[in-house]
Scaffold this motif. Structure first.
Motif, PDB file in Angstrom:
ATOM      1  N   MET A   1      38.061  75.776  66.926  1.00 31.77           N
ATOM      2  CA  MET A   1      39.206  74.985  66.510  1.00 31.77           C
ATOM      3  C   MET A   1      40.267  75.053  67.607  1.00 31.77           C
ATOM      4  SD  MET A   1      41.657  75.121  63.135  1.00 31.77           S
ATOM      5  CE  MET A   1      42.575  76.579  63.508  1.00 31.77           C
ATOM      6  N   ARG A   2      41.076  74.038  67.642  1.00 26.13           N
ATOM      7  CA  ARG A   2      42.209  74.006  68.574  1.00 26.13           C
ATOM      8  C   ARG A   2      43.267  75.007  68.136  1.00 26.13           C
ATOM      9  NH1 ARG A   2      44.960  68.575  68.745  1.00 26.13           N
ATOM     10  NH2 ARG A   2      44.537  68.541  66.530  1.00 26.13           N
ATOM     11  N   ASN A   3      44.244  75.198  68.975  1.00 28.75           N
ATOM     12  CA  ASN A   3      45.372  76.068  68.665  1.00 28.75           C
ATOM     13  C   ASN A   3      46.058  75.567  67.396  1.00 28.75           C
ATOM     14  OD1 ASN A   3      48.120  77.051  68.629  1.00 28.75           O
ATOM     15  ND2 ASN A   3      47.826  77.672  70.741  1.00 28.75           N
ATOM     16  N   PRO A   4      46.272  76.431  66.400  1.00 32.75           N
ATOM     17  CA  PRO A   4      46.889  75.996  65.131  1.00 32.75           C
ATOM     18  C   PRO A   4      48.257  75.349  65.304  1.00 32.75           C
ATOM     19  CG  PRO A   4      46.018  78.216  64.913  1.00 32.75           C
ATOM     20  CD  PRO A   4      45.889  77.842  66.352  1.00 32.75           C
ATOM     21  N   TYR A   5      49.019  75.802  66.288  1.00 37.78           N
ATOM     22  CA  TYR A   5      50.332  75.184  66.531  1.00 37.78           C
ATOM     23  C   TYR A   5      50.172  73.735  66.977  1.00 37.78           C
ATOM     24  CZ  TYR A   5      52.384  79.856  66.224  1.00 37.78           C
ATOM     25  OH  TYR A   5      52.798  81.087  65.780  1.00 37.78           O
ATOM     26  N   GLU A   6      49.169  73.478  67.818  1.00 32.15           N
ATOM     27  CA  GLU A   6      48.906  72.114  68.270  1.00 32.15           C
ATOM     28  C   GLU A   6      48.407  71.243  67.122  1.00 32.15           C
ATOM     29  OE1 GLU A   6      46.192  72.167  71.558  1.00 32.15           O
ATOM     30  OE2 GLU A   6      47.482  73.471  72.753  1.00 32.15           O
ATOM     31  N   VAL A   7      47.546  71.804  66.299  1.00 29.96           N
ATOM     32  CA  VAL A   7      46.995  71.043  65.174  1.00 29.96           C
ATOM     33  C   VAL A   7      48.115  70.572  64.255  1.00 29.96           C
ATOM     34  CG1 VAL A   7      45.563  71.185  63.095  1.00 29.96           C
ATOM     35  CG2 VAL A   7      44.758  72.203  65.236  1.00 29.96           C
ATOM     36  N   LEU A   8      49.034  71.459  63.926  1.00 28.84           N
ATOM     37  CA  LEU A   8      50.124  71.094  63.022  1.00 28.84           C
ATOM     38  C   LEU A   8      51.272  70.397  63.745  1.00 28.84           C
ATOM     39  CD1 LEU A   8      50.297  74.226  60.665  1.00 28.84           C
ATOM     40  CD2 LEU A   8      49.094  72.072  60.325  1.00 28.84           C
ATOM     41  N   GLY A   9      51.269  70.445  65.072  1.00 30.00           N
ATOM     42  CA  GLY A   9      52.316  69.776  65.839  1.00 30.00           C
ATOM     43  C   GLY A   9      53.658  70.465  65.752  1.00 30.00           C
ATOM     44  N   VAL A  10      53.639  71.799  65.703  1.00 27.61           N
ATOM     45  CA  VAL A  10      54.879  72.564  65.633  1.00 27.61           C
ATOM     46  C   VAL A  10      54.954  73.519  66.825  1.00 27.61           C
ATOM     47  CG1 VAL A  10      55.065  72.435  63.121  1.00 27.61           C
ATOM     48  CG2 VAL A  10      53.854  74.350  64.154  1.00 27.61           C
ATOM     49  N   PRO A  11      56.183  73.869  67.250  1.00 27.83           N
ATOM     50  CA  PRO A  11      56.307  74.838  68.340  1.00 27.83           C
ATOM     51  C   PRO A  11      56.007  76.254  67.848  1.00 27.83           C
ATOM     52  CG  PRO A  11      58.476  74.199  67.566  1.00 27.83           C
ATOM     53  CD  PRO A  11      57.478  73.338  66.828  1.00 27.83           C
ATOM     54  N   LYS A  12      55.737  77.144  68.777  1.00 29.41           N
ATOM     55  CA  LYS A  12      55.394  78.521  68.416  1.00 29.41           C
ATOM     56  C   LYS A  12      56.518  79.219  67.649  1.00 29.41           C
ATOM     57  CE  LYS A  12      53.126  82.557  70.227  1.00 29.41           C
ATOM     58  NZ  LYS A  12      52.445  83.172  71.348  1.00 29.41           N
TER      59      LYS A  12
END
Length: 115
Positions: A1-12
């Motif tokens: 899976m891609r980075n969860p932050y990228e998936v949800l479109g939120v910053p770290k």
């Protein structure tokens, strides 16, 4: 899976409310009952998996520290390369040079230290 932050479109540094809002927006957009696109089911599953990690504070901390991967599985630790040296108290580098380690010398049973 891609980075969860990228998936949800939120910053770290996103807060819990921002993460939840982003997840709900994606879930509503890609839910299989409302979106009949062939890729919607996959995007919905990906958003759910990302929220499982970022939606739980402890899992999020573990992900941020690198203890778990983007799938939520523990990352292997202690295998920093073959030159790393130590395993279970036995110093391979020193043993190979004939100096032994804190657990003993070259002649000691290595398997007793590993298991």
């Amino acid at each position: 899976m891609r980075n969860p932050y990228e998936v949800l479109g939120v910053p770290k540094g996103a807060g819990e409310a921002e993460i939840k809002k982003a997840y709900r927006k994606l879930a509503k957009t890609y839910h299989p009952d409302t979106n009949k696109d062939a890729k919607a089911k996959d995007r919905f599953a990906e958003a759910n998996a990302a929220y499982e990690i970022l939606g739980e504070p402890e899992k999020r901390r573990q992900f941020d520290r690198g203890e778990i991967d983007a799938d939520g599985k523990p990352r292997a630790t202690g295998f920093e390369g073959f030159g790393g040296g130590r395993a279970g108290g036995f110093d391979f580098n020193n043993a190979a040079r004939g100096r032994g380690g804190p657990a003993g010398g070259v002649g000691e049973d290595i398997f007793s230290h590993l298991f």
